[in-house]
Design a protein around this motif. Structure first.
Motif, short mmCIF file in Angstrom:
data_model
loop_
_atom_site.label_atom_id
_atom_site.label_comp_id
_atom_site.label_asym_id
_atom_site.label_seq_id
_atom_site.Cartn_x
_atom_site.Cartn_y
_atom_site.Cartn_z
N MET A 61 44.91 -20.37 -30.51
CA MET A 61 44.89 -20.14 -31.83
C MET A 61 43.78 -21.04 -32.53
SD MET A 61 48.88 -19.91 -32.90
CE MET A 61 48.44 -19.51 -34.70
N ASN A 62 43.35 -22.17 -31.83
CA ASN A 62 42.22 -22.91 -32.46
C ASN A 62 40.97 -22.46 -31.93
OD1 ASN A 62 43.25 -24.78 -34.44
ND2 ASN A 62 44.80 -24.94 -32.71
N ILE A 120 38.09 -11.41 -33.54
CA ILE A 120 39.15 -11.69 -34.23
C ILE A 120 40.32 -10.80 -33.31
CG2 ILE A 120 40.60 -11.65 -36.29
CD1 ILE A 120 38.29 -13.70 -36.21
N ILE A 121 39.80 -9.57 -33.05
CA ILE A 121 40.81 -8.76 -32.35
C ILE A 121 41.57 -9.24 -31.12
CG2 ILE A 121 41.14 -6.27 -31.67
CD1 ILE A 121 39.67 -5.28 -33.72
N LEU A 122 40.49 -9.88 -30.19
CA LEU A 122 40.57 -10.28 -29.05
C LEU A 122 41.51 -11.50 -29.15
CD1 LEU A 122 40.45 -10.35 -25.90
CD2 LEU A 122 38.34 -11.47 -26.11
N LYS A 123 41.33 -12.29 -30.09
CA LYS A 123 41.88 -13.50 -30.30
C LYS A 123 43.45 -13.19 -30.60
CE LYS A 123 41.89 -17.75 -33.20
NZ LYS A 123 41.38 -18.57 -34.22
N SER A 127 45.30 -11.88 -27.74
CA SER A 127 45.71 -13.24 -26.75
C SER A 127 46.87 -13.93 -27.27
CB SER A 127 44.22 -13.85 -26.61
OG SER A 127 43.37 -13.26 -25.89
N CYS A 128 46.68 -14.40 -28.48
CA CYS A 128 47.98 -15.16 -29.06
C CYS A 128 49.28 -14.38 -29.04
CB CYS A 128 47.43 -15.38 -30.57
SG CYS A 128 46.06 -16.78 -30.75
N GLY A 129 48.92 -12.97 -29.29
CA GLY A 129 50.29 -12.49 -29.23
C GLY A 129 51.04 -12.04 -28.05
N LEU A 149 50.98 -12.55 -38.05
CA LEU A 149 51.44 -11.76 -36.97
C LEU A 149 52.29 -12.87 -35.96
CD1 LEU A 149 50.90 -9.57 -34.40
CD2 LEU A 149 48.64 -10.83 -33.97
N ILE A 150 51.82 -14.06 -35.53
CA ILE A 150 52.63 -14.53 -34.50
C ILE A 150 53.94 -14.86 -35.19
CG2 ILE A 150 52.57 -16.82 -33.12
CD1 ILE A 150 50.77 -14.87 -32.53
N GLY A 151 54.13 -15.23 -36.46
CA GLY A 151 55.33 -15.64 -37.36
C GLY A 151 56.23 -14.13 -37.31
#
Length: 465
Positions: A150-151, A158-161, A164-166, A204-206
């Protein structure tokens, strides 16, 4: 990194050297104490189930265990001997944690996440190190990875990030229900750092966490989780907390090893107060205290010591993330003091892990005694009489998977297959009792590794040990 305006870790080379040495030590421990780690309750049963069936196994829908199962699965398919499988099973988890630490520290260049993994593996840990298949450890290791990803800036992709985080968030949530707390804390910490309410990644993560939490509560993955959720939902008043067996366990063991996480949170509170980072301080305190209450209420009736120890690890993860962040980005305190603090926590953490391992050597010695007694008496299936179980209860600890544990140990130590179960409840003709509630036909045992006659079990001679 996105946090480019923050002071970087003053001694990155120190952390990398210490981290590598740290995981080498844990790897050595996982080899030296492989039998202690594998021949106990969940670890023994899951090892047996995976080896006997030559397959992946995801009890309770813990699908994130996939990565930790890969080495054992491959070794079984290549028909490695059982002794080798036990060592592979024990070491594979340490290798997994080391691999994630390398990604955080070297690839993503996030020493906060890397240090959080190191501290989380040892602070508040004693017997839990012996619980090889601990999904709780995987929760906080993957949670640290989520913090690092996330950092990271991903070169502006942004889409790849976000993808990945999801994926990592789901990896955490499918490791263990505790992942709801560790991933939520990472998300809160991320928000405090950014202070951007319109951050798409935050929402998204929330949404993933909230959706998974609601679904899990309405449709628990297994009866064990369902019982936990029901106990939490039905708790009222303060009696559930102050009369909690989990709380008493924590208080009793403060002088033994819980003084270390208490010292950690004290340092974090004082440090953040001095730095006047009150929002971060409030977030850590509320999160830690809130989870601590939930954990004590949920486990009000207690559990085995190895399980009770496990439930507090998510709270320690929250503290460790705060401490790691302070150590990594501190510029005013002399670097030698910070280096000493890291070594201090690592040294004491490893010390308590060693204490836990030595405790379980006594249990393995007991397994050896009953297995060797069975071998001398010529049968391959036995049970312990009620009198013997009462006499030996402090050595047996949790008898749930004793039939499986003795089967594994007898093969590992003597190259013979002996099963000694707890209690005399018969399984039926041609069957063997593997756990307190599960029997298996002897004909379904994987003959490459296990072989029992299936004859009616006999009481293990009480006078012979």
């Amino acid at each position: 990194m996105v946090l480019e305006n923050r002071n970087q870790f003053n001694f990155p080379s120190f952390q990398k050297i210490v981290g590598n040495l740290f995981f080498i030590i844990l790897l050595v421990y996982s080899i030296v104490y492989a039998v202690e780690r594998v021949t106990y309750i969940d670890s023994a049963w899951l090892f047996f189930e995976r080896v006997n069936g030559e397959k992946f196994s995801f009890p309770g829908h813990r699908y994130s265990a996939f990565f930790s199962e890969i080495p054992l699965f491959i070794a079984v398919k290549f028909h490695f001997p059982l002794k080798a499988l036990i060592y592979i099973f024990s070491t594979s988890y340490i290798v997994l944690y080391y691999f994630v630490w390398r990604i955080c520290t070297f690839t993503l260049k996030n020493p906060v996440a890397g240090l959080t993994i190191i501290l989380g593996t040892i602070i508040g840990v004693r017997e839990t190190f012996l619980h090889t298949v601990s999904e709780t450890h995987q929760c906080f290791v993957y949670s640290a990875l989520l913090f690092a990803v996330m950092n990271a800036d991903f070169n502006g992709t942004i889409i790849l990030k976000n993808i990945s985080c999801g994926i990592i968030a789901l990896l955490i949530l499918f490791a263990h229900p505790f992942g709801v707390f560790t991933s939520s804390f990472v998300l809160l910490y991320y928000f405090i750092e950014r202070k951007k309410i319109k951050d798409n990644l935050f929402w998204l993560i929330g949404l993933i966490i909230v959706g998974f939490t609601v679904l899990s509560f309405l449709h628990p993955a297994n009866p064990y989780d369902a019982a936990q959720f029901q106990r939490l939902a039905s708790s009222t008043g303060t009696d559930s907390f102050f009369d909690s067996a989990a709380l008493k366990f924590f208080v009793i063991h403060i002088k033994h090893f819980y003084w270390l996480p208490l010292l950690t949170i004290l340092i974090v509170i004082i440090w953040l107060t001095v730095k006047k980072e009150l929002l971060k301080l409030a977030t850590i305190i509320i999160s830690v205290v809130g989870y601590f209450i939930i954990g004590c209420v949920t486990f009000k009736n207690g559990d085995s010591s190895i399980m009770l120890e496990r439930i507090f690890l998510p709270a320690f993860f929250m503290i460790n993330l705060g401490l790691a962040d302070l150590i990594v980005h501190e510029m005013k305190i002399n670097k030698w003091i910070l280096m000493f603090a890291v070594v201090f926590f690592i040294f004491n953490g490893i010390h308590y892990i060693n204490v836990g391992c030595l405790m379980y050597k006594k249990r393995v010695a007991y397994l050896d005694k009953i297995v060797s007694t069975g071998i001398k008496n010529g049968k391959d299936t036995y049970y312990l009489s009620p009198e013997q179980m009462e006499k030996d209860k402090d050595l047996i600890l949790v008898p749930w998977a004793l039939g499986t544990e003795t089967l594994l140990y007898s093969n590992f130590k003597y190259g013979k297959n002996i099963s000694v179960s707890a209690g005399s409840d018969p399984c039926g003709p041609g069957c063997v009792r593997m756990t307190s509630f599960f029997c298996i036909p002897a004909s379904e045992l994987n003959k490459k590794y296990f072989s029992l006659s299936g004859n009616a079990s006999a009481a293990l001679p009480f006078d012979n040990h």
